[in-house]
Design an enzyme around this catalytic site. Structure first.
Site, short mmCIF file in Angstrom:
data_model
loop_
_atom_site.label_atom_id
_atom_site.label_comp_id
_atom_site.label_asym_id
_atom_site.label_seq_id
_atom_site.Cartn_x
_atom_site.Cartn_y
_atom_site.Cartn_z
N GLY A 177 29.01 29.82 50.62
CA GLY A 177 27.81 30.13 49.84
C GLY A 177 27.37 31.57 50.04
O GLY A 177 28.15 32.51 49.93
N GLY A 178 26.08 31.73 50.37
CA GLY A 178 25.52 33.07 50.55
C GLY A 178 26.24 33.88 51.62
O GLY A 178 26.21 35.11 51.59
N GLY A 412 50.25 59.09 32.00
CA GLY A 412 48.87 59.10 32.48
C GLY A 412 48.80 58.96 33.98
O GLY A 412 47.87 59.45 34.63
N ALA A 413 49.80 58.28 34.55
CA ALA A 413 49.79 58.06 36.00
C ALA A 413 49.91 59.39 36.74
O ALA A 413 49.41 59.53 37.85
CB ALA A 413 50.92 57.11 36.39
#
Ligand code: HXC
Length: 522
Positions: A177-178, A412-413
């Protein structure tokens, strides 16, 4: 001569001793035994291993919860399930909280949260790291919303502390949970194998909601989070190893964003030339090699500390030392998926780059990347946004940044992997570097499509065009001619070149335009 203690003062001192003893036994012997039987240490034993001997100063030892619901008023434990305070690691101040599973399963009450908040506030004010040793069943169920409020108070401070002081979480038990969201905001999550778990909801809830049957280990164990989700940055075989690894990790960091990481003495006799690197790159550019050998061939001996070792292995990130200086290393790994950039590797590297930049840790980037991974899976899951994270992270970084292109830097790399254009300070390339828009075959097939299809021997024509493209573009020299690469170097010289480059950039004072904050493509 010591004055005699009066009877009433003696009683008070004895009373204090009793209270201290009561606080130190947490949820009692039975629960401590059960903790040990599970292969786990207690909250205090962990602190003892973590901190320099005798350095721990506790805060809030006698804090108790204020709840009166569900009979809780009859169950009070001094300290309320968390041991908090400060001490030193290798002589450096750190703040720590260590949840005590023997008290209400380490669950977080209002008072328990207040204790954590207090040390977080002290850590922020005094500029020292905060370390959380987590072992908690989540919100104290009997307390309801005040427990949720306590969590939010912690999450808020985790966020304010981000980039201000290092925050490290060790997961040393079931964290449900938290209990998982505070670690998630911190810089590094370390897990102990077979005894630590992280999940938003446990196996029972999963079964009820989705019908899936899954064990704790498969759902949120160390291997699930280190290899599948990437939530954990590091795993260790047991708790003691985990705490020792945490100390080592901390040694690469400064105490806060205004300081530099400690620089260690280094042995000047360490070979500065590393001849083994000269023969590392295979003749065929499609053949793999292990980028970790390049890393080992550059950094100080045995100084490489890998982060996210089992996640997105086509990218290698971690800390190392170069002439005693702490550096962050970001490297494509041609031995896995040819070192391609995909969603997970981009996210992994971007997060690491941002950590290094936040804490003034210079970066060494090693490049061998054929490009971004194509395909529907990548496109539909957002390779565009995720690849942009890495581009953004490098571009906004102001720490010294050195790049070494060992082989491929395509498309682009090339731009993304700390190119000169996005702010790198020194860019080296090995003679084996291939820097171009795309691989020679793909390029030739596109730009000579007509000639190839009209040729009588189209294969021969293609081979010729590929060779021509390779000679013209698959080299470092076009980039060097433009100054995008500062020098083409022999691999064996890489270590000494990098040492000098980082020395050169030591006083770098780059600043981005003033603004509230950028908007990284999350
Ligand atoms: C109060 C808790 C508790 C909790 C455990 N205990 N979790 N008490 N609140 N959340 C107590 C148990 O009653 C028990 O008390 C002791 O801790 C040990 O628990 P066991 O169940 O016996 O241990 P184990 O079998 O090892 O199982 C551990 C566990 C399990 C997996 C953590 O206890 C569990 O599933 N707990 C609940 C997890 C959960 O759902 N938490 C709430 C999440 S909601 P005794 O007296 O017998 O020693 C949440 C919301 C926050 O956190 C959201 C913020 C974003």
């Amino acid at each position: 001569m010591a004055r005699e203690i009066s009877k009433s003062l003696k009683t008070k001192l004895e009373n204090l001793e009793l209270k201290n003893h009561e606080a130190e036994k947490g949820g009692g012997e039975k629960r401590i035994d059960s903790q040990h039987k599970k292969g786990k240490l207690t909250a205090r034993e962990r602190i003892e291993i973590l901190l320099d001997p005798g350095s721990f100063q506790e805060t809030g030892k006698f804090v108790v919860h204020r709840s009166t619901m569900f009979g809780l008023e009859k169950q009070q434990f001094l300290g309320d399930g968390v041991v908090t305070g400060f001490g030193t690691i290798d002589g450096r101040l750190v703040y720590v909280f260590s949840q005590d599973f023997t008290v209400f399963g380490g669950s977080l009450s209002e008072a328990h949260a207040e204790k954590i908040v207090k040390v977080m506030d002290l850590a922020m004010k005094n500029g020292a790291p905060i370390i959380g040793l987590n072992d908690s069943g989540g919100a104290r169920i009997q307390e309801g919303v005040v427990s949720l409020g306590g969590y939010a108070d912690i999450f808020y401070r985790n966020t304010l502390a981000s980039g201000l002081i290092p925050q490290i979480s060790a997961i040393l038990g079931p964290c449900a949970g938290g209990a998982v969201y505070s670690p998630a905001i911190t810089d590094f999550i370390m897990m102990a194998e077979n005894t630590s778990y992280m999940f938003v909801t446990g196996p029972n809830v999963v079964k009820t909601v989705t019908g899936e049957e899954v064990s704790q280990e498969d759902l949120g164990g160390a291997s699930a989070h280190s290899a599948k989700s990437g939530v954990a940055h590091h795993t260790s075989p047991n708790e003691v190893a985990c705490l020792n690894d945490l100390k080592k990790l901390l040694s690469y960091m400064p105490s806060n964003c205004d300081e530099d990481a400690p620089r260690l003495d280094y042995d000047e006799d360490q070979d500065e030339l590393r001849p083994d690197l000269d023969s590392l790159i295979p003749d065929l550019s499609s053949h793999p090699y292990d980028m970790k050998e390049v890393i080992e061939g550059i950094v100080d001996q045995e100084s490489f500390f890998e982060i996210h070792k089992d996640y997105a292995e086509n990218m290698v990130v971690g800390f190392g030392r170069l002439a005693g200086r702490s550096i962050g290393i970001i490297a494509n790994q041609p031995a896995v998926l040819a070192g391609v950039l995909d969603i997970n590797s981009s996210k992994k590297a971007a997060r690491f780059v941002r950590f290094c930049d936040s804490f003034n840790i210079p970066m060494l980037v090693l490049v061998d990347v054929p490009g971004f991974l194509p395909g529907t899976d990548q496109e539909w899951n957002g390779i565009i946004t995720n690849g942009a994270k890495l581009l953004f992270a490098f571009s906004e970084s102001t720490v010294p940044r050195i790049t070494v292109i060992t082989r491929k830097a395509y498309g682009g790399a090339y731009d993304v992997m700390n190119s000169k254009h996005i702010g790198a300070d020194m860019n080296f390339a090995w003679p084996s570097a291939e820097i171009a828009v795309m691989g020679a075959k793909g390029a030739a097939e596109i730009i000579f499509k007509k000639e190839i299809s009209e040729s009588e021997d189209s294969q021969k024509m293609l081979d010729e065009k590929v060779k021509d493209y390779e000679e013209k573009f698959a080299t470092p020299y076009r980039a060097a001619a433009r100054g995008y690469v500062d020098e083409v170097i022999k691999p064996a010289e890489t270590r000494i070149k990098c040492i000098r480059a980082f020395d050169m950039a030591e006083n770098k004072a780059a600043q981005n335009p003033k603004k509230k904050h950028g908007n990284i493509p999350l």
